[in-house]
Design a protein around this motif. Structure first.
Motif: not given
Length: 1189
Positions: A730-731, A821-823, A828-829, A852-857
């Motif tokens: 992602v970064e 950073s990716c964190a 953005v989601a 969307p958090l907490p789902l992540g990538i």
């Protein structure tokens, strides 16, 4: 009588007048005698006091007055020569003039007075440079010659003085008549003078006259006469005479000139011999000679220069050391504050510079730089900066610092000094070719650092001018040929034009032919010839060129001194030649030789040297080739080891670091080493320096294209995914997206926290960023800012970089303007998934879904969308567009003929869309469904080849996902931040509607539906609160539209769009009086900007060579400050703009009539669905896209 007796007699009241005169005269003479014996200035002043009393007491007309005044003249002269106080010289000048005026022609003392006059007037002339005074000197010297009969003992002196005066006047006037007169009188004086100090003086002056004849006429015979006469004068004069060092200096100067003419080493040795004797003898008289310290210092400098010349001839280190020693002596002999000290420091700096070039010790270079600074501080900087030699020297020091340490500020300073040196060198000056060539080399270094081809063309222009001015056989002929070869080689690398390469090869051959083996530049010239042969081999594949190149490189190493700092570079070049030889002929012995020379180059280079990473990269390449041949795992280990090392230097060029890091990454990926991710990190960290903000946008785009950065980023993402590091992927993808747009946004960004905590730095950053943004938009770097002063955009960029580095030292600002950073990117989601699409030339394609958090990538492999498949379907899409007569760019929006081949184009469109659905969109939608995301907003963020495909158009008609695009993740995050800071209620805001249905004198650009479209938009917003402003047709000028854009929150633009591929910043919208360009929009102040509807053709179509750069109007409006936009990928139908706008604005205004940006994408979704249901062909509904929030 004693002084006491004279004083006693003078004190007698009834002393007769005659006796009083005797006493005054006796006192003056007695005090003078004592002064000559003891040197006490009190005695000299007492002598002067009594002489003045005597003269003042003598009536005008008294025949003795002239003698008394003459005595006063001589006393003032003694004081002047002792103390150098100008008032004494002026008094002597005034009094001797009076003496001559009152002395009759029959006075026997007249000739003596006239000689004194020439003495005083000569000094007066030297002190104040008054030409009228000099003419009086010659007048009286001529009278003295005329009044002195043949055979008189004074005649030789009179003629000698006359000859000396004429040579002085010749040096001022350049008149051949003065030179002839000097020869005449000096020769006459020599002919009638017996051996002794006077003959030495007259012979020396005659030698000076012959030297002048040589300078004027160029006859070597005159120079020979000058040397014979000066040598005789040196042998005749007493060893205790203060004239001896002057004669030796003059003799050395004549030997020096003859060496320049005949290149005879014996003359150079005599030059050094007599300069050295002169300096040693001047030291004995340093306190008594006028300007003694300066004369000795100048002698030291001339001696140092002669040693430097011999070093360049014989390349002996003891001559270089001697030159440095004497340059140091020249500085140390001068007192602090002396006006000549600054120039001495410059020459001392030059000596340290040459020491650095010989020994490669950074300390010498740093000392040279310090002396340059000291010279500017202790002297008149304006005088130094008007001297071409000084400017060239300071430029060379800065260039060497840049080459060694890689600091771009040194390169900027170097070119600035070189330009000044060129400006200060007049036409016809013998130093002009060197000034031109130095400037050419400066431009070459600039081109290699910043990649702007205009710098290379400037380099060739000045290099050709310099080379054309230097004839074959001249000492520096080979130097100019090599420089020209360098520039044409660089041009060939850029253009791949064989003619440029042939010119480079011709120049290299000429340089080698003009340089004998053993010459200290012979090896370097062989290396340049080898480079030209190598390039031609790679172009044409002729093994004869490869063999010739290899032999040249062997010759270069063979003849290079073992102690030379340049030998490692030659060895490394030979190592690479052996490697290329191996690839052509497969002889394993070549691999052994490559390793031997590569290791020697590496271990012979001092730690921290600029070339260390290049040597390490070459070793890595050698070990990799050895591993492929010998299959020994240790060879691969060594290849990876040296690749890692090659990326750790902070003092080499970004180009070298990029090459090293990408090679390391490719090697590690090929052999399945996880460290490939670290290697790609190292490569992407170089991007800010490689794509430097100080370069023009066109240059940065060239760098993006030439370095294949888009493909490298895609491969980096693929590597991160393969080694289970999706966060790093992602970064990586974020770092590689819209690089130049992000740079533009940074120039406009004002960080609130910085303003609050460090307002001074924030204001400075804002000012520099504004100036930089403005200068980047100028057609030429020499143009000026609005206030009129020229500004160097490279310097501004360097200042900005330094300021940002300073800000990063503050607590809480360590990551200031660093990649996000990716964190943080996962934020953005927050309003819906963002899908990153990556297509790598390594074969694989992937999607990284940011949930969307907490789902992540969520990682989704796209095996059917591999690199070749994506390329194939891009080709099909372009074919379909051509069938519909919709080229990618520069096509009018309306008034096109009906496209033919509709059925064929529709079939191609459907094939592309079906493939996109099956291979890309459906797998992603399935992944969303698995995570219980069945509807709502999603954002596409494609990279690489995926940017050329209409991903949004592949969704089924009844899809519940509202699709948008974002060009970067951070852009979407920042857009949401800005819109949240703005006032939510838009009733007090301005809605701008701009339409151009007809451009004067361009009936073929008529847009008949624009008026209806404008009316529909005005109607949609009417009665809903926001202030409506309409700017249409003749009122839609560049000035009016720009003003409207700056004050509007929402903006609708219906007109022609223009995409300029060669210069994207000149893309724009066509208005009544011209084109409003993207650069003007980017520079605009848009505090209220939120949403723009670009109802114009090709507003979201980018450059096919720059996959990841959103270089189009839609991207430009986002970069300028709008948080959302609707644009088009290609030409849209005349009637579709109003239809889509009506549906979009109806949806956007459905909540209490307040325009809502977050409903725009839904409005476009409904509008496209409606067009599809009505049976619109693919090319009509596919081009519309939504970008942003």
């Amino acid at each position: 009588m004693s002084i006491a007796h004279f004083k006693s007699a003078l004190g007698a009241l009834r002393l007769p007048h005659t006796n009083k005169i005797i006493c005054l005269e006796g006192l003056s003479k007695s005090y003078l005698t004592l002064y000559d014996k003891l040197g006490d200035l009190v005695l000299l002043n007492s002598s002067l006091e009594y002489a003045e009393t005597l003269a003042n007491g003598t009536a005008i007309g008294n025949s003795a007055l002239g003698g008394y005044l003459h005595t006063l003249v001589l006393l003032h002269w003694k004081l002047y020569t002792r103390l150098k106080i100008p008032v004494d010289l002026k008094a002597a000048y005034r009094l001797i003039t009076a003496v001559i005026d009152i002395t009759t022609l029959d006075n026997p003392w007249l000739s003596i007075y006239q000689k004194t006059l020439t003495l005083i007037y000569n000094e007066y002339y030297y002190e104040w440079n008054d030409p009228d005074v000099f003419e009086i000197i010659i007048k009286y010297e001529r009278i003295a010659v005329q009044n002195t009969p043949l055979g008189h003992p004074d005649l030789a002196m009179c003629m000698g003085d006359m000859g000396a005066s004429y040579i002085i006047r010749y040096h001022k006037s350049g008149s051949f008549q003065d030179l002839q007169a000097s020869l005449k009188f000096s020769r006459a004086a020599v002919d009638i003078t017996a051996p002794g100090d006077n003959l030495a003086r007259f012979q020396f002056n005659l030698g000076v006259s012959y030297h002048g004849c040589y300078e004027l006429l160029g006859s070597i015979q005159d120079l020979d006469f000058a040397i014979i006469l000066k040598l005789s004068s040196v042998n005749l004069v007493s060893t205790k005479s203060p004239d001896l060092p002057r004669y030796q200096l003059g003799l050395a100067t004549s030997f020096s000139e003859r060496y320049k003419k005949l290149n005879n080493l014996e003359d150079l040795n005599h030059t050094i011999q007599y300069y050295k004797m002169s300096v040693e003898n001047y030291g004995a008289f340093i306190e008594t000679l006028p300007e003694g310290h300066l004369k000795v210092s100048q002698g030291y400098q001339l001696l140092a220069k002669a040693f430097t010349t011999r070093f360049k001839r014989l390349y002996r280190e003891n001559d270089l050391d001697a030159a440095l020693n004497y340059h140091q002596c020249a500085v140390h002999i001068l007192p602090l504050g002396h006006p000549s000290l600054s120039l001495c420091l410059i020459t001392l700096s030059g000596s340290h510079q040459r020491h650095f070039e010989r020994y490669g010790k950074l300390g010498d270079l740093e000392i040279a730089h310090k002396f340059n600074i000291a010279a500017l501080e202790c002297g008149d900087a304006s005088l130094l900066e008007n001297d071409p030699d000084t400017l060239n020297h300071m430029a060379i020091t800065h260039t060497s610092l840049y080459n060694r340490l890689g600091n771009v500020n040194d390169l900027i300073d170097a070119l600035r000094y070189l330009k000044l040196a060129m400006e200060r060198t007049p036409p016809g000056h013998p130093g002009l070719p060197l000034a031109e060539q130095n400037l050419a080399l400066g431009y070459t270094a600039y081109y290699r650092r910043f990649g702007n081809v205009d710098d290379l063309y400037n380099a060739i222009k000045y290099s050709k001018k310099a080379a054309d001015s230097v004839p074959q056989g001249a000492e520096d002929f080979a130097f100019h040929q090599v420089c020209l070869e360098v520039q044409y080689s660089d041009l060939y690398d850029r253009t791949h034009c064989l003619n440029d390469l042939e010119i480079a090869l011709k120049c290299s051959k000429a340089a080698v032919e003009a340089t004998p083996p053993g010459h200290h530049k012979y090896s370097a010239h062989q290396l340049h010839l080898a480079q030209a042969y190598t390039q031609r081999y790679r172009k044409l594949g002729n093994h004869a060129d490869l063999i010739s190149a290899h032999e040249c490189k062997k010759e270069a190493v063979k003849y290079h001194e073992l102690s030379s700092p340049y030998l490692p570079g030659h060895q490394e070049s030979l190592a690479m030649s052996y490697l290329e030889h191996y690839r052509a002929f497969k002889n394993p012995n070549d691999l052994d030789e490559a390793l031997i020379y590569g290791m020697s180059a590496y271990h012979s280079t001092s730690e921290g040297h600029f070339d260390i990473p290049r040597h390490q990269h070459s070793l890595a390449t050698t070990f990799l080739e050895r591993f492929r041949n010998f299959k020994d795992p240790s060879e691969l280990y060594c290849a990876l080891h040296y690749s890692r090392l090659s990326t750790q230097s902070l003092s080499t060029s970004p180009n070298v670091l990029w090459k090293s890091a990408t090679s390391w990454a490719k090697m590690a990926f090929q052999y399945k080493q996880p460290e490939c991710v670290k290697a790609y990190k190292a490569a992407l960290q170089v991007l800010p320096q490689l794509i430097w903000l100080g370069s023009s946008l066109a240059t940065r785009h060239d760098v993006l294209n030439n370095h294949n950065i888009s493909d490298t980023v895609s491969n980096a993402v693929a590597a991160a995914i393969q080694f289970h590091q999706p966060e790093t992927g992602v970064e990586f993808i974020e770092q590689g997206l819209s690089i130049t747009h992000k740079q533009s946004l940074q120039l406009k960004d004002e960080v609130t926290s910085l303003v609050e905590q460090y307002p001074i730095d924030a204001a400075a950053l804002k000012q520099i960023s504004y100036q930089l943004g403005y200068t980047m938009a100028l057609p030429s770097p020499d143009d000026a800012l609005p206030h009129g002063s020229p500004v160097d955009h490279h310097m501004l960029a360097a200042q900005r970089t330094q300021l940002i580095q300073k800000i990063r030292t503050y607590a809480g600002f360590e990551d200031f303007f660093l990649p996000t950073s990716c964190a943080n990117l996962l934020n953005v989601a927050s309003e819906g998934p963002v899908i990153l699409l990556n297509c790598s030339s390594l074969g694989q394609s992937d999607a990284l879904i940011l949930l969307p958090l907490p789902l992540g990538i969520k990682h989704v492999r796209l095996p059917e969308a591999h690199f070749k498949a994506v390329q194939l379907h891009i080709t099909k899409l372009r074919t379909a567009l051509r069938v519909c007569k919709i080229p990618g760019r520069d096509v009018d929006r309306y008034g096109q003929p009906k496209p033919g081949g509709i059925s064929d184009s529709q079939a191609l469109f459907q094939m592309v869309l079906q493939w996109l659905w099956v291979s890309v969109v459906q797998p992603i939608f399935d992944a969303l469904h698995e995570n219980k995301i069945l509807e709502g907003r999603i954002w596409w963020c494609p990279a690489g080849l995926f940017t050329y495909l209409p991903i949004h158009a592949a969704s089924p008609l009844q899809s519940s996902f509202i699709q948008s695009y974002t060009f970067t993740l951070d852009a979407l995050i920042q857009a949401r931040t800005r819109v949240n800071r703005q006032e939510c209620d838009l009733r007090a805001k301005t809605i701008g509607v701009i339409g151009v249905s007809q451009i004067p004198d361009k009936s073929h650009l008529s847009l008949p539906a624009v008026k209806n479209e404008v009316d529909l938009v005005m109607t949609a917003f009417a009665g809903h609160g926001p202030k409506l402003q309409e700017v249409v047709d003749s009122r839609a000028t560049i000035k009016n539209v720009l003003e409207q854009i700056e004050k509007s929150s929402w903006l609708h633009i219906a007109c022609h769009g223009h995409q300029n591929i060669s210069n994207p910043l000149q893309s724009g919208i066509l208005l009544a009086d011209g084109t409003l360009e993207l650069q003007q929009i980017l520079n605009a102040n848009l505090p209220n900007a939120q949403f723009v509807f670009l109802s114009a053709c090709e507003t979201a179509m980018g450059d096919p060579k720059l996959a990841n750069e959103a270089m189009h109007l839609t991207g430009g409006f986002i970069a300028a400050g709008f948080q959302g936009a609707i644009g088009t990928l290609w030409r849209i139908a005349d009637s579709d703009g109003p239809k889509v706008a009506t549906t979009v604005y109806k949806k956007a205004l459905e909540r209490e009539g307040v325009p809502n940006m977050r409903l725009v994408a839904k409005g476009l979704h409904l509008a496209i669905r409606k067009l599809r249901k009505e049976g619109a062909p693919c090319e009509q509904w596919m081009p519309f896209i939504h970008v942003g929030i």
